[in-house]
Design an enzyme around this catalytic site. Sequence first.
Site, PDB file in Angstrom:
ATOM      1  N   LYS A  88      49.893  22.516 -14.849  1.00  0.00           N
ATOM      2  CA  LYS A  88      48.620  22.814 -14.654  1.00  0.00           C
ATOM      3  C   LYS A  88      48.195  21.785 -13.403  1.00  0.00           C
ATOM      4  O   LYS A  88      48.909  20.827 -13.273  1.00  0.00           O
ATOM      5  CB  LYS A  88      47.675  22.442 -15.763  1.00  0.00           C
ATOM      6  CG  LYS A  88      46.425  23.015 -15.950  1.00  0.00           C
ATOM      7  CD  LYS A  88      46.195  24.490 -16.557  1.00  0.00           C
ATOM      8  CE  LYS A  88      45.094  25.213 -16.640  1.00  0.00           C
ATOM      9  NZ  LYS A  88      45.056  26.317 -17.302  1.00  0.00           N
ATOM     10  N   ASP A 108      41.733  28.857 -12.647  1.00  0.00           N
ATOM     11  CA  ASP A 108      41.344  28.467 -13.932  1.00  0.00           C
ATOM     12  C   ASP A 108      39.703  28.202 -13.666  1.00  0.00           C
ATOM     13  O   ASP A 108      39.194  28.803 -12.852  1.00  0.00           O
ATOM     14  CB  ASP A 108      41.878  27.261 -14.469  1.00  0.00           C
ATOM     15  CG  ASP A 108      41.804  26.847 -15.885  1.00  0.00           C
ATOM     16  OD1 ASP A 108      42.651  27.541 -16.815  1.00  0.00           O
ATOM     17  OD2 ASP A 108      40.929  25.940 -16.226  1.00  0.00           O
ATOM     18  N   ASN A 117      34.791  34.253 -15.719  1.00  0.00           N
ATOM     19  CA  ASN A 117      35.914  35.275 -15.849  1.00  0.00           C
ATOM     20  C   ASN A 117      36.309  35.742 -17.115  1.00  0.00           C
ATOM     21  O   ASN A 117      36.149  36.905 -17.520  1.00  0.00           O
ATOM     22  CB  ASN A 117      36.965  35.056 -14.931  1.00  0.00           C
ATOM     23  CG  ASN A 117      38.160  36.137 -14.874  1.00  0.00           C
ATOM     24  OD1 ASN A 117      38.991  35.860 -15.856  1.00  0.00           O
ATOM     25  ND2 ASN A 117      38.046  37.091 -14.317  1.00  0.00           N
ATOM     26  N   LYS A 154      54.333  27.233 -14.623  1.00  0.00           N
ATOM     27  CA  LYS A 154      53.199  28.151 -14.215  1.00  0.00           C
ATOM     28  C   LYS A 154      51.778  27.712 -15.073  1.00  0.00           C
ATOM     29  O   LYS A 154      51.920  27.330 -16.197  1.00  0.00           O
ATOM     30  CB  LYS A 154      53.745  29.447 -14.943  1.00  0.00           C
ATOM     31  CG  LYS A 154      52.785  30.583 -14.787  1.00  0.00           C
ATOM     32  CD  LYS A 154      52.897  31.312 -13.134  1.00  0.00           C
ATOM     33  CE  LYS A 154      51.677  32.112 -12.944  1.00  0.00           C
ATOM     34  NZ  LYS A 154      50.626  31.373 -12.207  1.00  0.00           N
ATOM     35  N   THR A 167      42.550  37.868 -19.271  1.00  0.00           N
ATOM     36  CA  THR A 167      42.532  36.716 -20.241  1.00  0.00           C
ATOM     37  C   THR A 167      41.406  37.307 -21.330  1.00  0.00           C
ATOM     38  O   THR A 167      41.741  37.366 -22.332  1.00  0.00           O
ATOM     39  CB  THR A 167      41.807  35.435 -19.677  1.00  0.00           C
ATOM     40  OG1 THR A 167      42.751  35.401 -18.436  1.00  0.00           O
ATOM     41  CG2 THR A 167      42.212  34.292 -20.502  1.00  0.00           C
TER      42      THR A 167
HETATM   43  N1  GLU Z   1      44.322  29.023 -16.362  1.00  0.00           N
HETATM   44  C1  GLU Z   1      44.949  30.139 -16.963  1.00  0.00           C
HETATM   45  C2  GLU Z   1      45.199  29.802 -18.542  1.00  0.00           C
HETATM   46  O1  GLU Z   1      44.731  28.772 -18.936  1.00  0.00           O
HETATM   47  C3  GLU Z   1      45.837  31.088 -16.497  1.00  0.00           C
HETATM   48  C4  GLU Z   1      47.137  30.644 -15.685  1.00  0.00           C
HETATM   49  C5  GLU Z   1      47.834  31.577 -14.958  1.00  0.00           C
HETATM   50  O2  GLU Z   1      47.607  32.673 -14.962  1.00  0.00           O
HETATM   51  O3  GLU Z   1      48.979  31.063 -14.552  1.00  0.00           O
HETATM   52  O4  GLU Z   1      46.028  30.196 -18.802  1.00  0.00           O
END
Ligand code: GLU
Length: 448
Positions: free
Chosen positions: A129, A169, A244, A93, A213
Amino acid sequence: MTKIDEKLQPILDDVLRRNAGETEFLQAVQEVLESLGRVIAKHPEYADHALIERICEPERQIIFRVPWVDDAGQVQINRGFRVQFNSALGPYKGGLRFHPSVNVGIIKFLGFEQIFKNALTGLPIGGGKGGSDFNPRGRSDGEIMRFCQSFMTELYRHLGEYTDVPAGDIGVGAREIGFLFGQYKRLTNRYEAGVLTGKGLVYGGSRARREATGYGAVYFVNRMLATRGEGFDGKRAVVSGSGNVAIYTIEKIREFGGKVIACSDSNGYIVDEAGIDLELVKEIKEIRRGRISEYVDLKSGSHYVEKGSIWDVPCDVAMPSATQNELTGKDAGTLIRNGVTAVGEGANMPSTPEAVRLFQEAGVMFAPGKAANAGGVATSALEMQQNASRDSWTFEQTEERLAAIMHDIHDRCAATAEEYGVPGDYVLGANVAGFVRVAEAMQAMGVI
Ligand code: GLU
Protein backbone atom coordinates in the site's frame (compact mmCIF):
# COMPACT_ATOMS: atom_id res chain seq x y z
CA MET A 1 -12.37 -9.08 23.37
CA THR A 2 -11.19 -12.49 22.17
CA LYS A 3 -8.37 -13.81 24.26
CA ILE A 4 -5.18 -14.13 22.35
CA ASP A 5 -3.36 -17.48 22.25
CA GLU A 6 -0.45 -17.69 24.73
CA LYS A 7 2.03 -18.53 21.96
CA LEU A 8 0.93 -15.49 19.99
CA GLN A 9 0.85 -12.99 22.87
CA PRO A 10 4.65 -12.45 22.91
CA ILE A 11 4.55 -11.86 19.14
CA LEU A 12 1.82 -9.25 19.57
CA ASP A 13 3.70 -7.66 22.47
CA ASP A 14 6.76 -7.34 20.28
CA VAL A 15 4.77 -5.81 17.41
CA LEU A 16 3.23 -3.34 19.89
CA ARG A 17 6.64 -2.38 21.25
CA ARG A 18 8.35 -2.00 17.89
CA ASN A 19 5.55 -0.03 16.24
CA ALA A 20 4.49 2.17 19.13
CA GLY A 21 1.87 4.78 18.28
CA GLU A 22 0.83 3.18 14.97
CA THR A 23 -2.72 2.70 16.25
CA GLU A 24 -4.46 1.44 13.11
CA PHE A 25 -1.63 -0.94 12.23
CA LEU A 26 -1.67 -2.41 15.73
CA GLN A 27 -5.45 -2.78 15.58
CA ALA A 28 -5.21 -4.70 12.30
CA VAL A 29 -2.43 -6.98 13.56
CA GLN A 30 -4.25 -7.70 16.82
CA GLU A 31 -7.41 -8.73 14.97
CA VAL A 32 -5.53 -11.16 12.74
CA LEU A 33 -3.49 -12.65 15.61
CA GLU A 34 -6.69 -13.18 17.63
CA SER A 35 -7.91 -15.40 14.79
CA LEU A 36 -4.69 -17.40 14.50
CA GLY A 37 -4.78 -19.20 17.86
CA ARG A 38 -7.04 -21.90 16.43
CA VAL A 39 -4.73 -22.33 13.41
CA ILE A 40 -1.59 -22.73 15.51
CA ALA A 41 -3.36 -25.28 17.72
CA LYS A 42 -4.15 -27.38 14.63
CA HIS A 43 -1.03 -26.63 12.60
CA PRO A 44 1.81 -25.73 14.99
CA GLU A 45 4.19 -25.78 12.00
CA TYR A 46 2.76 -22.45 10.84
CA ALA A 47 4.48 -20.81 13.78
CA ASP A 48 7.87 -22.35 12.88
CA HIS A 49 10.79 -20.28 11.62
CA ALA A 50 9.24 -17.08 13.07
CA LEU A 51 6.72 -17.14 10.23
CA ILE A 52 4.14 -15.01 12.02
CA GLU A 53 6.77 -12.50 13.16
CA ARG A 54 7.93 -12.23 9.54
CA ILE A 55 4.38 -11.66 8.26
CA CYS A 56 4.03 -8.73 10.68
CA GLU A 57 7.19 -7.04 9.39
CA PRO A 58 7.01 -5.32 5.97
CA GLU A 59 9.57 -6.55 3.45
CA ARG A 60 10.39 -2.94 2.57
CA GLN A 61 9.14 0.54 3.53
CA ILE A 62 9.85 3.58 1.39
CA ILE A 63 9.26 7.10 2.67
CA PHE A 64 10.10 10.08 0.47
CA ARG A 65 9.77 13.82 -0.01
CA VAL A 66 7.28 15.05 -2.61
CA PRO A 67 7.94 18.70 -3.50
CA TRP A 68 5.61 20.44 -5.97
CA VAL A 69 4.60 23.96 -7.01
CA ASP A 70 1.00 25.11 -6.45
CA ASP A 71 -0.98 27.46 -8.71
CA ALA A 72 0.17 30.46 -6.67
CA GLY A 73 3.80 29.58 -7.36
CA GLN A 74 4.43 28.41 -3.77
CA VAL A 75 6.51 25.31 -3.14
CA GLN A 76 4.57 22.66 -1.20
CA ILE A 77 6.06 19.62 0.51
CA ASN A 78 4.25 16.36 1.13
CA ARG A 79 5.40 12.98 2.32
CA GLY A 80 5.13 9.91 0.08
CA PHE A 81 4.91 6.29 1.25
CA ARG A 82 5.03 2.83 -0.24
CA VAL A 83 5.00 -0.15 2.09
CA GLN A 84 5.90 -3.35 0.22
CA PHE A 85 4.53 -5.72 2.79
CA ASN A 86 4.57 -9.24 1.43
CA SER A 87 5.43 -10.75 -1.95
CA ALA A 88 5.01 -14.46 -1.20
CA LEU A 89 2.07 -14.82 -3.60
CA GLY A 90 2.97 -12.30 -6.28
CA PRO A 91 4.16 -8.74 -6.90
CA TYR A 92 3.18 -6.23 -4.22
CA LYS A 93 -0.34 -5.06 -5.02
CA GLY A 94 -2.46 -2.41 -3.39
CA GLY A 95 -3.69 1.12 -3.82
CA LEU A 96 -2.37 4.60 -3.21
CA ARG A 97 -4.26 6.87 -0.82
CA PHE A 98 -3.99 10.65 -1.01
CA HIS A 99 -5.53 12.10 2.14
CA PRO A 100 -4.28 14.48 4.86
CA SER A 101 -4.70 11.74 7.51
CA VAL A 102 -2.12 9.48 5.82
CA ASN A 103 0.90 8.48 7.92
CA VAL A 104 3.09 5.40 8.16
CA GLY A 105 0.70 3.65 10.60
CA ILE A 106 -2.27 4.06 8.24
CA ILE A 107 -0.31 2.79 5.23
CA LYS A 108 1.01 -0.18 7.23
CA PHE A 109 -2.48 -1.14 8.41
CA LEU A 110 -3.75 -0.97 4.84
CA GLY A 111 -0.75 -2.92 3.51
CA PHE A 112 -1.14 -5.59 6.19
CA GLU A 113 -4.86 -6.05 5.44
CA GLN A 114 -4.05 -6.16 1.75
CA ILE A 115 -1.84 -9.27 2.17
CA PHE A 116 -4.75 -11.39 3.40
CA LYS A 117 -7.35 -9.77 1.15
CA ASN A 118 -5.25 -10.42 -1.93
CA ALA A 119 -4.56 -13.99 -0.81
CA LEU A 120 -8.32 -14.57 -0.48
CA THR A 121 -8.88 -13.67 -4.14
CA GLY A 122 -6.86 -16.76 -5.09
CA LEU A 123 -5.01 -14.61 -7.68
CA PRO A 124 -1.20 -14.18 -7.86
CA ILE A 125 -0.81 -10.89 -5.98
CA GLY A 126 1.21 -9.96 -2.89
CA GLY A 127 0.30 -7.12 -0.52
CA GLY A 128 1.37 -3.49 -0.42
CA LYS A 129 0.00 0.00 0.00
CA GLY A 130 1.13 3.56 -0.47
CA GLY A 131 0.05 7.14 -0.61
CA SER A 132 0.66 10.60 0.67
CA ASP A 133 -0.62 13.14 3.17
CA PHE A 134 -1.42 15.34 0.16
CA ASN A 135 -4.96 16.79 0.34
CA PRO A 136 -6.53 16.87 -3.14
CA ARG A 137 -9.62 18.79 -1.92
CA GLY A 138 -9.92 22.11 -3.76
CA ARG A 139 -6.79 21.55 -5.88
CA SER A 140 -6.88 22.31 -9.62
CA ASP A 141 -6.23 19.66 -12.27
CA GLY A 142 -2.83 21.27 -12.89
CA GLU A 143 -1.88 20.99 -9.21
CA ILE A 144 -3.04 17.37 -9.08
CA MET A 145 -0.94 16.62 -12.17
CA ARG A 146 2.20 18.26 -10.82
CA PHE A 147 1.79 16.48 -7.51
CA CYS A 148 1.33 13.09 -9.23
CA GLN A 149 4.36 13.69 -11.45
CA SER A 150 6.55 14.56 -8.47
CA PHE A 151 5.25 11.57 -6.51
CA MET A 152 6.04 9.20 -9.40
CA THR A 153 9.47 10.74 -9.96
CA GLU A 154 10.59 8.98 -6.79
CA LEU A 155 8.22 6.01 -6.76
CA TYR A 156 8.89 4.71 -10.30
CA ARG A 157 12.23 3.12 -9.36
CA HIS A 158 10.44 0.83 -6.88
CA LEU A 159 7.69 -0.32 -9.28
CA GLY A 160 7.36 -2.77 -12.15
CA GLU A 161 4.77 -5.22 -13.45
CA TYR A 162 6.67 -8.05 -11.73
CA THR A 163 7.66 -5.98 -8.69
CA ASP A 164 4.97 -3.68 -7.38
CA VAL A 165 1.70 -2.63 -9.00
CA PRO A 166 -0.18 0.29 -7.35
CA ALA A 167 -3.77 1.34 -8.02
CA GLY A 168 -6.25 3.81 -6.52
CA ASP A 169 -7.73 4.23 -3.06
CA ILE A 170 -9.20 7.28 -1.30
CA GLY A 171 -8.25 10.42 -3.28
CA VAL A 172 -6.78 8.44 -6.18
CA GLY A 173 -9.06 7.67 -9.12
CA ALA A 174 -8.84 7.51 -12.91
CA ARG A 175 -7.50 11.08 -13.22
CA GLU A 176 -4.59 10.49 -10.83
CA ILE A 177 -3.79 7.03 -12.28
CA GLY A 178 -3.56 8.68 -15.72
CA PHE A 179 -1.05 11.28 -14.51
CA LEU A 180 0.95 8.64 -12.62
CA PHE A 181 1.05 6.30 -15.61
CA GLY A 182 2.08 9.11 -17.95
CA GLN A 183 5.01 10.03 -15.73
CA TYR A 184 6.07 6.38 -15.26
CA LYS A 185 6.08 5.88 -19.03
CA ARG A 186 8.07 9.04 -19.55
CA LEU A 187 10.70 8.23 -16.92
CA THR A 188 11.23 4.62 -17.97
CA ASN A 189 10.62 4.96 -21.72
CA ARG A 190 8.52 1.79 -21.46
CA TYR A 191 4.86 1.22 -22.19
CA GLU A 192 4.45 -1.14 -19.28
CA ALA A 193 0.65 -1.27 -18.97
CA GLY A 194 0.67 -3.79 -16.12
CA VAL A 195 2.55 -1.48 -13.73
CA LEU A 196 -0.61 0.32 -12.57
CA THR A 197 -4.26 -0.72 -12.45
CA GLY A 198 -7.42 1.34 -12.53
CA LYS A 199 -6.27 2.81 -15.83
CA GLY A 200 -8.62 4.43 -18.35
CA LEU A 201 -10.15 2.10 -20.91
CA VAL A 202 -8.31 3.65 -23.87
CA TYR A 203 -4.86 2.89 -22.46
CA GLY A 204 -5.14 -0.59 -20.97
CA GLY A 205 -7.75 -0.31 -18.23
CA SER A 206 -10.22 -3.06 -17.49
CA ARG A 207 -13.96 -2.80 -17.91
CA ALA A 208 -15.78 -3.12 -14.56
CA ARG A 209 -12.69 -2.09 -12.53
CA ARG A 210 -14.40 1.15 -11.50
CA GLU A 211 -17.53 -0.70 -10.38
CA ALA A 212 -15.70 -3.71 -8.94
CA THR A 213 -15.25 -2.89 -5.24
CA GLY A 214 -18.87 -1.84 -4.72
CA TYR A 215 -20.37 -4.54 -6.92
CA GLY A 216 -18.14 -7.15 -5.31
CA ALA A 217 -19.18 -6.15 -1.78
CA VAL A 218 -22.84 -6.52 -2.74
CA TYR A 219 -22.21 -9.93 -4.35
CA PHE A 220 -20.55 -11.01 -1.11
CA VAL A 221 -23.34 -9.75 1.16
CA ASN A 222 -25.99 -11.21 -1.14
CA ARG A 223 -24.33 -14.62 -0.86
CA MET A 224 -24.12 -14.19 2.92
CA LEU A 225 -27.82 -13.27 3.13
CA ALA A 226 -28.63 -16.36 1.06
CA THR A 227 -27.20 -18.59 3.81
CA ARG A 228 -30.25 -17.51 5.83
CA GLY A 229 -32.61 -17.77 2.88
CA GLU A 230 -32.67 -14.01 2.36
CA GLY A 231 -31.66 -11.48 -0.31
CA PHE A 232 -31.61 -7.71 -0.88
CA ASP A 233 -35.14 -7.69 -2.27
CA GLY A 234 -37.27 -5.20 -0.33
CA LYS A 235 -34.49 -4.40 2.16
CA ARG A 236 -33.58 -0.93 3.39
CA ALA A 237 -29.88 -0.25 3.17
CA VAL A 238 -27.57 2.50 4.39
CA VAL A 239 -24.24 2.97 2.60
CA SER A 240 -21.77 5.40 4.13
CA GLY A 241 -19.47 7.39 1.85
CA SER A 242 -20.22 8.67 -1.65
CA GLY A 243 -16.95 7.85 -3.40
CA ASN A 244 -16.25 5.11 -5.87
CA VAL A 245 -17.00 2.22 -3.48
CA ALA A 246 -20.26 3.69 -2.16
CA ILE A 247 -21.63 4.70 -5.59
CA TYR A 248 -21.28 1.23 -7.10
CA THR A 249 -22.48 -0.44 -3.91
CA ILE A 250 -25.67 1.61 -4.17
CA GLU A 251 -26.00 0.75 -7.87
CA LYS A 252 -25.79 -3.01 -7.28
CA ILE A 253 -28.07 -3.01 -4.23
CA ARG A 254 -30.70 -1.30 -6.38
CA GLU A 255 -30.22 -3.88 -9.12
CA PHE A 256 -30.77 -6.62 -6.53
CA GLY A 257 -34.07 -5.04 -5.46
CA GLY A 258 -32.94 -3.22 -2.31
CA LYS A 259 -33.52 0.44 -1.47
CA VAL A 260 -30.62 2.63 -0.34
CA ILE A 261 -31.94 5.52 1.72
CA ALA A 262 -28.78 7.24 2.99
CA CYS A 263 -25.19 8.01 2.03
CA SER A 264 -22.59 10.49 3.24
CA ASP A 265 -19.31 12.33 2.96
CA SER A 266 -16.93 13.53 5.66
CA ASN A 267 -19.13 16.59 6.38
CA GLY A 268 -22.51 14.91 6.88
CA TYR A 269 -25.14 12.56 5.46
CA ILE A 270 -28.27 12.72 3.31
CA VAL A 271 -31.47 10.74 3.79
CA ASP A 272 -33.90 10.15 0.94
CA GLU A 273 -36.73 7.82 1.92
CA ALA A 274 -37.75 7.52 -1.74
CA GLY A 275 -34.38 5.87 -2.42
CA ILE A 276 -31.15 7.67 -3.27
CA ASP A 277 -31.12 9.14 -6.80
CA LEU A 278 -27.86 7.63 -7.94
CA GLU A 279 -27.58 9.62 -11.17
CA LEU A 280 -27.67 12.76 -9.06
CA VAL A 281 -25.00 11.47 -6.67
CA LYS A 282 -22.79 10.55 -9.65
CA GLU A 283 -23.28 14.00 -11.15
CA ILE A 284 -22.36 15.69 -7.85
CA LYS A 285 -19.41 13.46 -6.93
CA GLU A 286 -17.96 12.14 -10.19
CA ILE A 287 -18.52 15.14 -12.47
CA ARG A 288 -18.66 18.21 -10.23
CA ARG A 289 -16.40 16.79 -7.48
CA GLY A 290 -18.80 18.51 -5.08
CA ARG A 291 -20.16 17.81 -1.58
CA ILE A 292 -23.07 15.46 -0.82
CA SER A 293 -25.03 18.31 0.86
CA GLU A 294 -25.72 19.66 -2.66
CA TYR A 295 -28.09 16.70 -3.13
CA VAL A 296 -30.87 18.18 -0.98
CA ASP A 297 -30.98 21.39 -3.04
CA LEU A 298 -31.70 19.32 -6.14
CA LYS A 299 -33.98 16.61 -4.78
CA SER A 300 -37.16 17.41 -2.88
CA GLY A 301 -38.19 15.20 0.02
CA SER A 302 -34.59 14.53 1.04
CA HIS A 303 -32.76 16.05 3.98
CA TYR A 304 -29.17 16.63 5.06
CA VAL A 305 -27.73 16.07 8.52
CA GLU A 306 -24.47 17.86 9.19
CA LYS A 307 -22.05 15.98 11.44
CA GLY A 308 -24.07 13.31 13.30
CA SER A 309 -23.84 9.60 12.57
CA ILE A 310 -25.34 8.04 9.45
CA TRP A 311 -25.78 4.85 11.50
CA ASP A 312 -28.67 6.51 13.33
CA VAL A 313 -30.75 5.86 10.20
CA PRO A 314 -32.66 2.58 10.71
CA CYS A 315 -31.89 -0.10 8.11
CA ASP A 316 -31.78 -3.85 7.45
CA VAL A 317 -28.35 -3.83 5.79
CA ALA A 318 -25.48 -1.47 6.64
CA MET A 319 -22.52 -1.12 4.29
CA PRO A 320 -19.80 1.13 5.73
CA SER A 321 -17.92 2.26 2.62
CA ALA A 322 -16.11 5.44 3.69
CA THR A 323 -13.01 4.94 5.86
CA GLN A 324 -11.40 3.16 8.83
CA ASN A 325 -13.08 3.19 12.24
CA GLU A 326 -16.11 5.14 10.99
CA LEU A 327 -18.55 2.76 12.71
CA THR A 328 -18.08 2.71 16.49
CA GLY A 329 -19.41 0.52 19.29
CA LYS A 330 -22.08 3.15 19.93
CA ASP A 331 -23.13 3.06 16.26
CA ALA A 332 -23.24 -0.74 16.33
CA GLY A 333 -25.53 -0.56 19.38
CA THR A 334 -27.89 1.79 17.53
CA LEU A 335 -27.93 -0.36 14.39
CA ILE A 336 -28.67 -3.50 16.45
CA ARG A 337 -31.50 -1.77 18.35
CA ASN A 338 -32.93 -0.67 15.00
CA GLY A 339 -32.95 -4.26 13.75
CA VAL A 340 -29.99 -4.48 11.35
CA THR A 341 -29.55 -8.04 10.06
CA ALA A 342 -26.35 -7.78 7.99
CA VAL A 343 -23.27 -5.56 7.84
CA GLY A 344 -20.84 -5.64 4.90
CA GLU A 345 -17.65 -3.59 4.96
CA GLY A 346 -16.94 -1.85 1.65
CA ALA A 347 -14.14 0.24 3.18
CA ASN A 348 -10.99 -1.07 4.88
CA MET A 349 -11.56 -1.77 8.60
CA PRO A 350 -14.50 0.69 8.96
CA SER A 351 -15.86 -1.00 12.10
CA THR A 352 -14.01 -0.63 15.39
CA PRO A 353 -13.15 -3.87 17.26
CA GLU A 354 -15.93 -3.12 19.75
CA ALA A 355 -18.47 -2.70 16.93
CA VAL A 356 -17.44 -6.04 15.39
CA ARG A 357 -17.77 -7.78 18.75
CA LEU A 358 -21.25 -6.30 19.34
CA PHE A 359 -22.47 -7.38 15.88
CA GLN A 360 -21.20 -10.90 16.38
CA GLU A 361 -22.67 -11.20 19.88
CA ALA A 362 -26.04 -9.98 18.59
CA GLY A 363 -26.03 -12.57 15.79
CA VAL A 364 -25.82 -9.93 13.04
CA MET A 365 -24.17 -11.34 9.90
CA PHE A 366 -20.88 -9.49 9.55
CA ALA A 367 -18.67 -9.43 6.45
CA PRO A 368 -15.20 -7.98 7.15
CA GLY A 369 -13.64 -5.66 4.56
CA LYS A 370 -10.72 -7.90 3.70
CA ALA A 371 -13.22 -10.40 2.30
CA ALA A 372 -16.15 -8.22 1.27
CA ASN A 373 -14.19 -5.47 -0.52
CA ALA A 374 -11.70 -7.77 -2.26
CA GLY A 375 -13.54 -7.34 -5.57
CA GLY A 376 -11.61 -4.16 -6.38
CA VAL A 377 -8.18 -5.66 -6.13
CA ALA A 378 -9.38 -8.92 -7.70
CA THR A 379 -10.45 -6.97 -10.78
CA SER A 380 -7.10 -5.19 -10.71
CA ALA A 381 -5.52 -8.63 -11.02
CA LEU A 382 -7.85 -9.28 -13.96
CA GLU A 383 -6.63 -6.00 -15.47
CA MET A 384 -3.03 -7.25 -15.08
CA GLN A 385 -4.06 -10.49 -16.77
CA GLN A 386 -5.58 -8.59 -19.74
CA ASN A 387 -2.46 -6.40 -19.98
CA ALA A 388 -0.14 -9.42 -19.94
CA SER A 389 -2.04 -11.05 -22.78
CA ARG A 390 -2.66 -7.73 -24.59
CA ASP A 391 -6.35 -8.50 -24.46
CA SER A 392 -9.47 -6.60 -23.46
CA TRP A 393 -12.51 -8.37 -22.10
CA THR A 394 -16.15 -7.33 -22.30
CA PHE A 395 -17.94 -5.86 -19.29
CA GLU A 396 -20.11 -8.98 -18.96
CA GLN A 397 -17.14 -11.34 -19.06
CA THR A 398 -15.28 -9.31 -16.44
CA GLU A 399 -18.27 -8.94 -14.13
CA GLU A 400 -18.93 -12.66 -14.40
CA ARG A 401 -15.38 -13.37 -13.23
CA LEU A 402 -15.81 -10.86 -10.40
CA ALA A 403 -19.07 -12.46 -9.24
CA ALA A 404 -17.49 -15.93 -9.29
CA ILE A 405 -14.47 -14.69 -7.31
CA MET A 406 -16.69 -13.03 -4.66
CA HIS A 407 -18.83 -16.15 -4.28
CA ASP A 408 -15.69 -18.23 -3.95
CA ILE A 409 -14.27 -15.90 -1.27
CA HIS A 410 -17.55 -16.03 0.62
CA ASP A 411 -17.72 -19.81 0.48
CA ARG A 412 -14.08 -20.22 1.50
CA CYS A 413 -14.50 -17.90 4.50
CA ALA A 414 -17.69 -19.71 5.55
CA ALA A 415 -16.10 -23.16 5.14
CA THR A 416 -12.97 -22.10 7.08
CA ALA A 417 -15.05 -20.71 9.95
CA GLU A 418 -16.92 -23.99 10.06
CA GLU A 419 -13.73 -26.06 9.92
CA TYR A 420 -12.31 -24.13 12.87
CA GLY A 421 -15.45 -24.54 14.97
CA VAL A 422 -16.96 -21.05 14.69
CA PRO A 423 -19.61 -21.27 11.94
CA GLY A 424 -20.76 -17.89 10.67
CA ASP A 425 -17.65 -16.07 11.95
CA TYR A 426 -16.48 -14.46 8.71
CA VAL A 427 -13.78 -12.49 10.54
CA LEU A 428 -12.02 -15.66 11.59
CA GLY A 429 -12.81 -17.33 8.27
CA ALA A 430 -11.23 -14.51 6.25
CA ASN A 431 -8.18 -14.12 8.47
CA VAL A 432 -7.44 -17.83 8.57
CA ALA A 433 -8.15 -18.62 4.91
CA GLY A 434 -5.98 -15.68 3.81
CA PHE A 435 -3.21 -16.47 6.29
CA VAL A 436 -2.94 -20.16 5.36
CA ARG A 437 -2.33 -19.34 1.70
CA VAL A 438 0.41 -16.84 2.50
CA ALA A 439 1.95 -19.09 5.17
CA GLU A 440 2.23 -22.06 2.83
CA ALA A 441 3.96 -20.01 0.14
CA MET A 442 6.34 -18.48 2.70
CA GLN A 443 7.21 -21.87 4.18
CA ALA A 444 7.99 -23.24 0.75
CA MET A 445 10.41 -20.38 0.07
CA GLY A 446 12.51 -20.74 3.23
CA VAL A 447 13.59 -17.95 5.57
CA ILE A 448 13.45 -14.83 3.42
N1 GLU B 1 -7.35 0.24 -2.76
C1 GLU B 1 -8.10 -0.94 -3.11
C2 GLU B 1 -8.12 -1.88 -1.92
O1 GLU B 1 -8.20 -1.42 -0.80
C3 GLU B 1 -7.69 -1.55 -4.42
C4 GLU B 1 -6.26 -1.93 -4.56
C5 GLU B 1 -5.87 -2.41 -5.96
O2 GLU B 1 -6.71 -2.49 -6.84
O3 GLU B 1 -4.70 -2.72 -6.12
O4 GLU B 1 -8.11 -3.07 -2.03
